[in-house]
Scaffold this active site. Sequence first.
Site, PDB file in Angstrom:
ATOM      1  N   GLU A  33      13.092  -0.471   1.832  1.00  0.00           N
ATOM      2  CA  GLU A  33      14.184  -1.119   1.086  1.00  0.00           C
ATOM      3  C   GLU A  33      13.676  -2.173   0.099  1.00  0.00           C
ATOM      4  O   GLU A  33      13.469  -3.327   0.463  1.00  0.00           O
ATOM      5  CB  GLU A  33      15.179  -1.775   2.058  1.00  0.00           C
ATOM      6  CG  GLU A  33      16.323  -2.463   1.314  1.00  0.00           C
ATOM      7  CD  GLU A  33      17.351  -3.156   2.219  1.00  0.00           C
ATOM      8  OE1 GLU A  33      17.134  -3.219   3.442  1.00  0.00           O
ATOM      9  OE2 GLU A  33      18.356  -3.634   1.690  1.00  0.00           O
TER      10      GLU A  33
ATOM     11  N   LYS B 145      15.879   3.014   0.604  1.00  0.00           N
ATOM     12  CA  LYS B 145      17.141   2.248   0.531  1.00  0.00           C
ATOM     13  C   LYS B 145      17.099   1.335  -0.694  1.00  0.00           C
ATOM     14  O   LYS B 145      16.661   0.187  -0.608  1.00  0.00           O
ATOM     15  CB  LYS B 145      17.328   1.436   1.819  1.00  0.00           C
ATOM     16  CG  LYS B 145      18.567   0.539   1.806  1.00  0.00           C
ATOM     17  CD  LYS B 145      18.931   0.060   3.198  1.00  0.00           C
ATOM     18  CE  LYS B 145      20.067  -0.941   3.158  1.00  0.00           C
ATOM     19  NZ  LYS B 145      20.639  -1.216   4.479  1.00  0.00           N
TER      20      LYS B 145
ATOM     21  N   ARG C 299      28.675 -12.450  19.186  1.00  0.00           N
ATOM     22  CA  ARG C 299      27.918 -11.431  18.440  1.00  0.00           C
ATOM     23  C   ARG C 299      27.957 -10.108  19.198  1.00  0.00           C
ATOM     24  O   ARG C 299      28.140  -9.037  18.627  1.00  0.00           O
ATOM     25  CB  ARG C 299      26.466 -11.881  18.218  1.00  0.00           C
ATOM     26  CG  ARG C 299      26.313 -13.073  17.273  1.00  0.00           C
ATOM     27  CD  ARG C 299      24.878 -13.301  16.852  1.00  0.00           C
ATOM     28  NE  ARG C 299      23.999 -13.725  17.932  1.00  0.00           N
ATOM     29  CZ  ARG C 299      23.813 -14.990  18.311  1.00  0.00           C
ATOM     30  NH1 ARG C 299      24.442 -15.967  17.695  1.00  0.00           N
ATOM     31  NH2 ARG C 299      22.979 -15.281  19.299  1.00  0.00           N
TER      32      ARG C 299
ATOM     33  N   LYS D 204      13.761  -0.796   9.562  1.00  0.00           N
ATOM     34  CA  LYS D 204      14.083  -1.252   8.204  1.00  0.00           C
ATOM     35  C   LYS D 204      13.273  -2.494   7.846  1.00  0.00           C
ATOM     36  O   LYS D 204      13.048  -3.362   8.689  1.00  0.00           O
ATOM     37  CB  LYS D 204      15.568  -1.602   8.107  1.00  0.00           C
ATOM     38  CG  LYS D 204      15.953  -2.114   6.720  1.00  0.00           C
ATOM     39  CD  LYS D 204      17.350  -2.713   6.674  1.00  0.00           C
ATOM     40  CE  LYS D 204      17.262  -4.216   6.486  1.00  0.00           C
ATOM     41  NZ  LYS D 204      18.559  -4.832   6.173  1.00  0.00           N
TER      42      LYS D 204
HETATM   43  P1  13P Z   1      24.472  -4.876   2.185  1.00  0.00           P
HETATM   44  O1  13P Z   1      25.063  -3.491   2.116  1.00  0.00           O
HETATM   45  O2  13P Z   1      25.468  -5.912   2.608  1.00  0.00           O
HETATM   46  O3  13P Z   1      23.713  -5.227   0.948  1.00  0.00           O
HETATM   47  O4  13P Z   1      23.439  -4.865   3.370  1.00  0.00           O
HETATM   48  C1  13P Z   1      22.577  -3.796   3.497  1.00  0.00           C
HETATM   49  C2  13P Z   1      21.311  -4.248   4.081  1.00  0.00           C
HETATM   50  O5  13P Z   1      20.883  -3.757   5.085  1.00  0.00           O
HETATM   51  C3  13P Z   1      20.563  -5.293   3.371  1.00  0.00           C
HETATM   52  O6  13P Z   1      19.285  -5.394   3.891  1.00  0.00           O
END
Ligand code: 13P
Length: 338
Positions: free
Chosen positions: A178, A220, A46, A137
């Site tokens: 998000e 987001k 990773r 996030k």
């Molecule tokens: P994806 O662009 O693969 O959807 O991932 C973005 C992300 O941070 C999802 O939480």
Amino acid sequence: MNQQKLSETANAMVAPGRGLLAADESTGTIKKRFDKIGVENTEPNRRAYRDLLFTTPDFEKHTSGVILFEETLFQSSLAGQPFPKLLESKGVIPGIKVDQGAKPLPFGKPEETITEGLDGLRERLVKYREAGARFAKWRGVIVIGNGAPSYNAIQTNAHALARYAALCQEADIVPIVEPEVLMDGDNTAETNEEVTTWVLKEVFQQLYYQNVWLEGIVLKPNMAVSGIKCAQQASVQEVAERTLRMLRRCVPSAVPGIAFLSGGQSDELATAHLDAMNKVGNLPWKLTFSYGRALQAAAQKAWSGKNVEAGKAAHLHRAKMNGLASLGKWDKSLEKAA
Ligand code: 13P
């Protein structure tokens, strides 16, 4: 709350021509990606993979910030520099995923979830800030189908997103808010637009109730795409029109920027959709990317645990294409040329 600092960070995250790399896959999620390319999911692998991403020459020209998983925030590059320091030295802002995953929602519809991670978050944010994180996030997940979404799922997830956002701003960390409406059903783009509108209305209501300062967040969202199993897939133009309409109806112009998730779209479609929206122009907020899969899938395949240079080249290409899309300056022919 230091409003000036929050506003500076939020605006830098959505600076013209640049967007966010979502490299915050949890240990379980990165396993799914590594399984596809035959790489064992170990801590050294990773670290080596994230090192490849963050040492890609020139990726910083197109990348304003990187969302890290907690493990990565406290790891060092292969050359021995803490990852947040390496990113900062390139002018890339380090961020951190702070939610602890989507868990089954009690008494919800099938597949509905509520995202956990609020307990102890205030203390964790202090630790993350000390380690260099300037934004965070949290992802709330909404499903469509089998009677979903319920208002229960929308309201509880919006409430949790607002609680998280308020705690971040208290700690001078910009929250990426998000709410993701999944695209894995058989619904039309029209249904996605309707559901996402409902979700965004509720999210901004909860942000208001909880005194979140809109000038210091980045939204987001998903785009208004057709479900992957829908027989009638909406065109790029239709997705762009629906997405802009719902955003105009729901997102106050006080919000500095919107950074989309890719959600399972192909690499090129995710770029084409963003580009089509930015070609419209004259929008009240910056529109950019915060892609995970659509930025990394090609790099992972090219790398496959062995070919670091090919992985970096594939990463740079997608970052560059999306950087152009954030300006409305992408063209399909650029993909072929590469
Ligand atoms: P994806 O662009 O693969 O959807 O991932 C973005 C992300 O941070 C999802 O939480």
